[in-house]
Design a protein around this motif. Structure first.
Motif, PDB file in Angstrom:
ATOM      1  N   PRO A 339       6.460   5.421  45.284  1.00  0.00           N
ATOM      2  CA  PRO A 339       6.605   6.784  44.748  1.00  0.00           C
ATOM      3  C   PRO A 339       5.538   7.156  43.738  1.00  0.00           C
ATOM      4  CG  PRO A 339       8.734   5.658  44.797  1.00  0.00           C
ATOM      5  CD  PRO A 339       7.698   4.638  45.136  1.00  0.00           C
ATOM      6  N   LEU A 340       5.069   6.195  42.957  1.00  0.00           N
ATOM      7  CA  LEU A 340       4.077   6.508  41.933  1.00  0.00           C
ATOM      8  C   LEU A 340       2.774   7.018  42.552  1.00  0.00           C
ATOM      9  CD1 LEU A 340       3.690   6.436  38.849  1.00  0.00           C
ATOM     10  CD2 LEU A 340       2.636   4.184  39.130  1.00  0.00           C
ATOM     11  N   ARG A 341       2.440   6.581  43.751  1.00  0.00           N
ATOM     12  CA  ARG A 341       1.242   7.051  44.435  1.00  0.00           C
ATOM     13  C   ARG A 341       1.331   8.562  44.667  1.00  0.00           C
ATOM     14  NH1 ARG A 341      -4.004   7.556  45.497  1.00  0.00           N
ATOM     15  NH2 ARG A 341      -4.427   8.128  47.659  1.00  0.00           N
ATOM     16  N   HIS A 342       2.465   9.040  45.135  1.00  0.00           N
ATOM     17  CA  HIS A 342       2.633  10.464  45.398  1.00  0.00           C
ATOM     18  C   HIS A 342       2.672  11.255  44.095  1.00  0.00           C
ATOM     19  CE1 HIS A 342       3.362   9.514  49.605  1.00  0.00           C
ATOM     20  NE2 HIS A 342       4.216   8.580  49.208  1.00  0.00           N
ATOM     21  N   TYR A 343       3.276  10.690  43.064  1.00  0.00           N
ATOM     22  CA  TYR A 343       3.286  11.358  41.764  1.00  0.00           C
ATOM     23  C   TYR A 343       1.854  11.500  41.238  1.00  0.00           C
ATOM     24  CZ  TYR A 343       4.209  12.286  36.833  1.00  0.00           C
ATOM     25  OH  TYR A 343       4.218  12.843  35.578  1.00  0.00           O
ATOM     26  N   PHE A 344       1.051  10.452  41.391  1.00  0.00           N
ATOM     27  CA  PHE A 344      -0.337  10.500  40.925  1.00  0.00           C
ATOM     28  C   PHE A 344      -1.122  11.596  41.641  1.00  0.00           C
ATOM     29  CE2 PHE A 344      -4.741   8.995  41.748  1.00  0.00           C
ATOM     30  CZ  PHE A 344      -5.242   9.170  40.469  1.00  0.00           C
ATOM     31  N   LEU A 345      -0.928  11.734  42.940  1.00  0.00           N
ATOM     32  CA  LEU A 345      -1.648  12.767  43.689  1.00  0.00           C
ATOM     33  C   LEU A 345      -1.186  14.164  43.273  1.00  0.00           C
ATOM     34  CD1 LEU A 345      -1.730  11.080  47.214  1.00  0.00           C
ATOM     35  CD2 LEU A 345      -3.589  11.271  45.552  1.00  0.00           C
ATOM     36  N   ILE A 346       0.101  14.311  42.979  1.00  0.00           N
ATOM     37  CA  ILE A 346       0.586  15.604  42.467  1.00  0.00           C
ATOM     38  C   ILE A 346      -0.059  15.895  41.119  1.00  0.00           C
ATOM     39  CG2 ILE A 346       2.614  16.812  41.578  1.00  0.00           C
ATOM     40  CD1 ILE A 346       4.273  15.346  43.694  1.00  0.00           C
ATOM     41  N   TYR A 347      -0.129  14.883  40.264  1.00  0.00           N
ATOM     42  CA  TYR A 347      -0.740  15.065  38.949  1.00  0.00           C
ATOM     43  C   TYR A 347      -2.205  15.506  39.069  1.00  0.00           C
ATOM     44  CZ  TYR A 347      -3.422  13.507  34.902  1.00  0.00           C
ATOM     45  OH  TYR A 347      -4.315  13.438  33.860  1.00  0.00           O
ATOM     46  N   VAL A 348      -2.947  14.882  39.981  1.00  0.00           N
ATOM     47  CA  VAL A 348      -4.355  15.239  40.164  1.00  0.00           C
ATOM     48  C   VAL A 348      -4.480  16.679  40.664  1.00  0.00           C
ATOM     49  CG1 VAL A 348      -6.429  14.747  41.500  1.00  0.00           C
ATOM     50  CG2 VAL A 348      -5.104  12.869  40.528  1.00  0.00           C
ATOM     51  N   ASP A 349      -3.663  17.036  41.668  1.00  0.00           N
ATOM     52  CA  ASP A 349      -3.748  18.382  42.235  1.00  0.00           C
ATOM     53  C   ASP A 349      -3.285  19.452  41.249  1.00  0.00           C
ATOM     54  OD1 ASP A 349      -4.774  17.477  44.601  1.00  0.00           O
ATOM     55  OD2 ASP A 349      -2.860  17.445  45.659  1.00  0.00           O
ATOM     56  N   GLU A 350      -2.149  19.191  40.607  1.00  0.00           N
ATOM     57  CA  GLU A 350      -1.534  20.234  39.783  1.00  0.00           C
ATOM     58  C   GLU A 350      -2.110  20.259  38.369  1.00  0.00           C
ATOM     59  OE1 GLU A 350       0.859  22.349  40.679  1.00  0.00           O
ATOM     60  OE2 GLU A 350       1.585  21.592  42.599  1.00  0.00           O
ATOM     61  N   ALA A 351      -2.000  19.138  37.651  1.00  0.00           N
ATOM     62  CA  ALA A 351      -2.367  19.129  36.233  1.00  0.00           C
ATOM     63  C   ALA A 351      -3.874  19.165  36.017  1.00  0.00           C
ATOM     64  CB  ALA A 351      -1.761  17.902  35.550  1.00  0.00           C
ATOM     65  N   LEU A 352      -4.623  18.368  36.779  1.00  0.00           N
ATOM     66  CA  LEU A 352      -6.065  18.282  36.547  1.00  0.00           C
ATOM     67  C   LEU A 352      -6.830  19.420  37.216  1.00  0.00           C
ATOM     68  CD1 LEU A 352      -6.898  14.472  36.748  1.00  0.00           C
ATOM     69  CD2 LEU A 352      -6.528  15.889  34.738  1.00  0.00           C
ATOM     70  N   HIS A 353      -6.529  19.678  38.496  1.00  0.00           N
ATOM     71  CA  HIS A 353      -7.306  20.661  39.234  1.00  0.00           C
ATOM     72  C   HIS A 353      -6.660  22.044  39.266  1.00  0.00           C
ATOM     73  CE1 HIS A 353      -9.105  17.030  41.590  1.00  0.00           C
ATOM     74  NE2 HIS A 353      -9.682  17.208  40.421  1.00  0.00           N
ATOM     75  N   GLY A 354      -5.351  22.111  39.050  1.00  0.00           N
ATOM     76  CA  GLY A 354      -4.662  23.393  39.082  1.00  0.00           C
ATOM     77  C   GLY A 354      -4.632  24.031  40.463  1.00  0.00           C
ATOM     78  N   TYR A 355      -4.554  23.222  41.516  1.00  0.00           N
ATOM     79  CA  TYR A 355      -4.598  23.756  42.873  1.00  0.00           C
ATOM     80  C   TYR A 355      -3.337  24.522  43.257  1.00  0.00           C
ATOM     81  CZ  TYR A 355      -8.793  21.004  43.895  1.00  0.00           C
ATOM     82  OH  TYR A 355     -10.061  20.495  43.895  1.00  0.00           O
ATOM     83  N   GLY A 356      -2.207  24.111  42.734  1.00  0.00           N
ATOM     84  CA  GLY A 356      -0.977  24.793  43.081  1.00  0.00           C
ATOM     85  C   GLY A 356      -0.173  24.052  44.132  1.00  0.00           C
ATOM     86  N   PHE A 357       1.019  24.571  44.379  1.00  0.00           N
ATOM     87  CA  PHE A 357       1.991  23.913  45.253  1.00  0.00           C
ATOM     88  C   PHE A 357       1.502  23.807  46.689  1.00  0.00           C
ATOM     89  CE2 PHE A 357       5.872  23.799  47.852  1.00  0.00           C
ATOM     90  CZ  PHE A 357       6.525  22.716  47.267  1.00  0.00           C
ATOM     91  N   ALA A 358       0.660  24.745  47.118  1.00  0.00           N
ATOM     92  CA  ALA A 358       0.200  24.749  48.508  1.00  0.00           C
ATOM     93  C   ALA A 358      -0.564  23.480  48.860  1.00  0.00           C
ATOM     94  CB  ALA A 358      -0.685  25.970  48.761  1.00  0.00           C
ATOM     95  N   TYR A 359      -1.189  22.845  47.882  1.00  0.00           N
ATOM     96  CA  TYR A 359      -1.952  21.624  48.135  1.00  0.00           C
ATOM     97  C   TYR A 359      -1.110  20.366  47.958  1.00  0.00           C
ATOM     98  CZ  TYR A 359      -6.296  24.307  48.208  1.00  0.00           C
ATOM     99  OH  TYR A 359      -7.291  25.184  48.534  1.00  0.00           O
ATOM    100  N   SER A 360      -0.107  20.413  47.106  1.00  0.00           N
ATOM    101  CA  SER A 360       0.619  19.195  46.754  1.00  0.00           C
ATOM    102  C   SER A 360       2.005  19.089  47.379  1.00  0.00           C
ATOM    103  CB  SER A 360       0.750  19.095  45.228  1.00  0.00           C
ATOM    104  OG  SER A 360       1.338  20.258  44.696  1.00  0.00           O
ATOM    105  N   TRP A 361       2.446  20.085  48.151  1.00  0.00           N
ATOM    106  CA  TRP A 361       3.803  20.027  48.688  1.00  0.00           C
ATOM    107  C   TRP A 361       4.066  18.806  49.570  1.00  0.00           C
ATOM    108  CZ3 TRP A 361       4.873  19.854  53.838  1.00  0.00           C
ATOM    109  CH2 TRP A 361       3.886  20.296  54.731  1.00  0.00           C
ATOM    110  N   PRO A 362       3.075  18.295  50.339  1.00  0.00           N
ATOM    111  CA  PRO A 362       3.392  17.099  51.134  1.00  0.00           C
ATOM    112  C   PRO A 362       3.834  15.914  50.283  1.00  0.00           C
ATOM    113  CG  PRO A 362       1.350  18.098  51.905  1.00  0.00           C
ATOM    114  CD  PRO A 362       1.704  18.770  50.618  1.00  0.00           C
TER     115      PRO A 362
END
Length: 392
Positions: A339-362
Motif C-alpha cells: 500500500p505504501l507504494r500507491h500512497y507514495f505515487l499519490i503524494y508525488v502526483d497530488e502534493a508535489l506536482h499538483g496534477y489532481g485526481f484525474a492522474y492519481s485515481w488508479p
C-alpha cells in the motif's frame, strides 16, 4: 440477521473493543505514543533541511597563498567545515578511519607554480561513502571546489594574455546551464524523507496492531466470546473490532498531515484534502493486509513477524529511496502489493506536482482493492477463531 440486530451486534463489538483499547497500555503506546514520537523524531532530526558543517580535513603540501585560499573556500561552503589540517595523506586517512572526518582535500606540492605555468596540476579529494549522505554532500562540495579552482587558474592565465572578463567567461563556460529543482527547490532532506517515513511508520504500526488485536483473541481464548458478541458474523466481528482502531489511526494520520503541510509548511500543491483521503485509504488497506496476515498465520508470533517484515520492505520498495523502474522486473511487479507504494505515487502526483485526481485515481482504486483481500480468507479466519488452539 436483520439490519437492527446487525447494528446492535456491531455496537456491542465496538464497545467491547474500546474497553480493550483503553485497558491495555500496549495499544496506547503503539497507536498514539509511538507515532507521535516518530513524527517529532524524524522531523526534528532533519530540521535544518540538509546536514550542515560536516567535518572535513585538508592536506596542504603546497602551503602557498593559492592553497590557503582553496582551504578557506572549502571551509566557507555550507555543508563542509574544515576542522583540521594534516601533514600527509596517511594522517588524514587514519582520521577518516577513526570517524573524526568524513573526507579530506589534498593540495599537492607545487600546485601554485604549476598552475601559473599551465602544467595542469592535480588536486585530489577523498570522501567516506560508508556514510552515504555525508559522503555525497562532501563529494559535491569538494568536486565543486576543484572545478572552481581550475576555473580560477584558467581565468588568471586568460587575463594575463589580455582577455576581457566576458571573453574569459565565454571561454570557461561556453554553455550556461540553468537548473530548476522541481517539487523540492530547497533540496530539503526533511521534505524528501519525512513525507514517506511518517506514513510508513503508521502503516507498519497499523498492520502490527491489527495482527495483534486478532492474534491476542486467539491466544487468550476470547475469540469465541468475540464472535458471540457479533452473533456469529465474522464480518461484523472484524468491522466492530477495527472501526475504533481506524478512528484512532485516522486521527494520527490527520495529525501528521496537518503537522507536515500546515505547521512545517511542506509543499502540498493540491491542498491537504486529497492527502487526507489517501491517508484514510492507506489505513484501510493496511488493516486489510493485517487481517490476511493473521488469517494465514493464526499464531501471534508468526503474524507479527510477517507484518513487521512487510512493513519494513514497504519502505524500500515504495520507490522514494530507489526508483522502482530501476529494480528487477519481478520486484517491479511485486511493488503493487504494498500500500505504501500507491500512497507514495499519490503524494508525488497530488502534493508535489499538483496534477489532481484525474492522474492519481488508479492508485486510490488500488488501495481500496486491498479491502477485497480479507473476503478471500474470512472462512479460514473464522475456523481459526473457533477451533485453533494456541501453542507457544
Amino acid at each position: 440477521m436483520s439490519t437492527t440486530k446487525t447494528r446492535s451486534s456491531l455496537w456491542q463489538v465496538m464497545q467491547r473493543e474500546w474497553r480493550i483499547l483503553t485497558s491495555r497500555p500496549l495499544y496506547l503506546f503503539c497507536m498514539v505514543i509511538a507515532p507521535l514520537f516518530c513524527y517529532v523524531f524524524f522531523t526534528t532530526l532533519m530540521d535544518e533541511g540538509l546536514p550542515q558543517n560536516l567535518p572535513a580535513g585538508i592536506v596542504d603540501l603546497d602551503d602557498t597563498a593559492l592553497s590557503r585560499r582553496v582551504a578557506r573556500n572549502l571551509d566557507a561552503m555550507p555543508q563542509t567545515e574544515v576542522i583540521a589540517h594534516y601533514a600527509n595523506v596517511s594522517e588524514a586517512r587514519r582520521a577518516v578511519q577513526r570517524g573524526e572526518i568524513y573526507g579530506f582535500f589534498l593540495l599537492p606540492e607545487g600546485l601554485s607554480a604549476e598552475a601559473q605555468t599551465q602544467k595542469q596540476p592535480t588536486v585530489s579529494f577523498y570522501t567516506n561513502y560508508s556514510y552515504l549522505i555525508a559522503g555525497s554532500l562532501l563529494f559535491r562540495d569538494m568536486k565543486m571546489l576543484g572545478e572552481l579552482t581550475s576555473g580560477a587558474a584558467s581565468r588568471s592565465v586568460l587575463y594575463a594574455k589580455g582577455a576581457s572578463e566576458d571573453e574569459a567567461m565565454a571561454y570557461l563556460r561556453p554553455i550556461v546551464i540553468d537548473t530548476h529543482a522541481l517539487g523540492n527547490p530547497w533540496l530539503n532532506y526533511s521534505i524528501y524523507l519525512s513525507n514517506i517515513l511518517l506514513p510508513a511508520v503508521l502503516c507498519l504500526l497499523i498492520m502490527m496492531v491489527t495482527v495483534a488485536g486478532i492474534g491476542m483473541e486467539i491466544k487468550g481464548g476470547t475469540a469465541k466470546a468475540w464472535l458471540e458478541a457479533s452473533n456469529g458474523s465474522i464480518a461484523t466481528a472484524l468491522t466492530g473490532k477495527l472501526l475504533p482502531q481506524t478512528a484512532v489511526f485516522m486521527l494520527m494520520g490527520i495529525l501528521y498531515n496537518v503537522y507536515l503541510y500546515g505547521y512545517l509548511g511542506f509543499p502540498c500543491q493540491s491542498g491537504i484534502v486529497p492527502m487526507l483521503l489517501a491517508t484514510l485509504c492507506l489505513i484501510l488497506a493496511s488493516q486489510a493486509l493485517g487481517i490476511v496476515m493473521i488469517a494465514i498465520f493464526p499464531t501471534l508470533r508468526l503474524g507479527l513477524s510477517l507484518a513487521s517484515l512487510w512493513g519494513v520492505i514497504s519502505i524500500s520498495i515504495s520507490g522514494f529511496s530507489f526508483p522502482v523502474m530501476a529494480m528487477p522486473g519481478a520486484i517491479q511487479a511485486l511493488s503493487i502489493l504494498f500500500p505504501l507504494r500507491h500512497y507514495f505515487l499519490i503524494y508525488v502526483d497530488e502534493a508535489l506536482h499538483g496534477y489532481g485526481f484525474a492522474y492519481s485515481w488508479p492508485h486510490y482504486v488500488a488501495l481500496l482493492l486491498f479491502l477485497l483481500l480479507p473476503l478471500l480468507i474470512l472462512g479460514r479466519l473464522k475456523t481459526a477463531l473457533l477451533h485453533y488452539r494456541y501453542t507457544p
